[in-house]
Design an enzyme around this catalytic site. Structure first.
Site, PDB file in Angstrom:
ATOM      1  CE1 TYR A 148      -0.769   6.161   2.618  1.00  0.00           C
ATOM      2  CE2 TYR A 148      -1.961   4.958   0.732  1.00  0.00           C
ATOM      3  CZ  TYR A 148      -1.857   5.882   1.807  1.00  0.00           C
ATOM      4  OH  TYR A 148      -2.878   6.879   1.518  1.00  0.00           O
ATOM      5  CE1 TYR A 158       0.193   3.543  -2.695  1.00  0.00           C
ATOM      6  CE2 TYR A 158      -0.300   1.756  -1.720  1.00  0.00           C
ATOM      7  CZ  TYR A 158       0.569   2.709  -2.031  1.00  0.00           C
ATOM      8  OH  TYR A 158       1.728   2.487  -1.355  1.00  0.00           O
TER       9      TYR A 158
END
Length: 258
Positions: A148, A158
């Site tokens: 990602y 994240y």
């Protein structure tokens, strides 16, 4: 047209019908691959039942428990592949996990245990599974993992998973360098944000999806099946010259400056 007839493919990481791994498994099956599916074993057998029912239409010839934090289960998985198939052609690695508390707030507050867990499951598992697959890929092969954008850019919340994905992408390059002489290709697909069981733990995931829909050149996010199409391509002979790469399947979001 993609043709994976006669190819043996092991798919890891299917949790439910929103899993990217599920989209990949469907497209590999559609291309003719012989599938093996792993599931995360638990005491109540919840995942086994759910995943078994989901993948039944794909008629997998192997359905195996595999917790990548358990060395014996990993060895048992690949021993079974050797005994039943004799050869492995495709390995799909769709495994990622971080504690929910480590996917919100300040990255500097990540716990030592949480950091280690995220990298063990999300990053080291690719190295370990690739090492186990290596002797079974006697006619070459394709190893594909999922990354990602948070592995190369700072994405809010994240956090430790971004570090894990950065390590994952570096691992792709090192594995590609090592395994290329055996005609084993290793690549990653960096998909845009998709609502999955794993992504639901990331704080603000819906805001991330809406932002991509507004900014990406295609003005939308991508689907599990679109990622599956890319995986099927990378697994096929059409991608015979591609290794060590990270392919973005994100509706073009990665190219945008702001």
């Amino acid at each position: 047209m993609l043709n994976l007839t006669g190819k043996n493919a092991l798919v890891t990481g299917i949790a439910n019908n929103r899993s990217i791994a599920w989209g990949i498994a469907q497209q590999l099956h559609a291309a003719g691959a012989n599938l093996g599916i792993t599931y995360l074993p638990d005491e109540r057998g919840k995942f086994e039942k759910k995943v078994s029912e989901l993948v039944e239409p794909l008629n997998p010839s192997l359905f195996l428990p595999c917790n990548v934090q358990n060395d014996e289960q990993i060895q048992s998985t690949f021993d079974t592949i050797r005994d039943k198939w004799g050869r492995l052609d495709i390995l799909i690695h769709c495994l990622a996990f971080a504690n929910r508390d480590d996917l919100t707030g300040d990255f500097s507050q990540t716990s030592r245990a949480g950091f280690a867990t995220a990298l063990d499951i999300s990053t080291f598992s690719l190295v370990q599974l690739s090492g186990a697959a290596k002797p079974l890929m006697t006619e070459g092969g394709s190893i594909i993992t999922l990354s990602y954008l948070g592995g190369v850019r700072a994405v809010p919340n994240y956090n430790v998973m971004g570090v894990a994905k950065a390590g994952l992408e570096a691992s792709v390059r090192y594995l590609a360098s090592e395994l290329g002489s055996q005609n084993i290709r290793v690549n990653a697909i960096s998909a845009g944000p998709i609502r999955t069981l794993a992504s639901s733990a990331v704080g603000g995931i819906l805001d991330m999806i809406h932002h991509v829909e507004q900014v990406a050149p295609l003005r939308r996010t991508v689907t599990q099946l679109e990622v599956g199409n890319t995986a099927a391509f990378l697994a096929s002979d059409l991608a015979s010259g591609i290794t060590g790469q990270v392919l973005y399947v994100d509706a073009g979001y990665e190219i945008m400056g702001m």
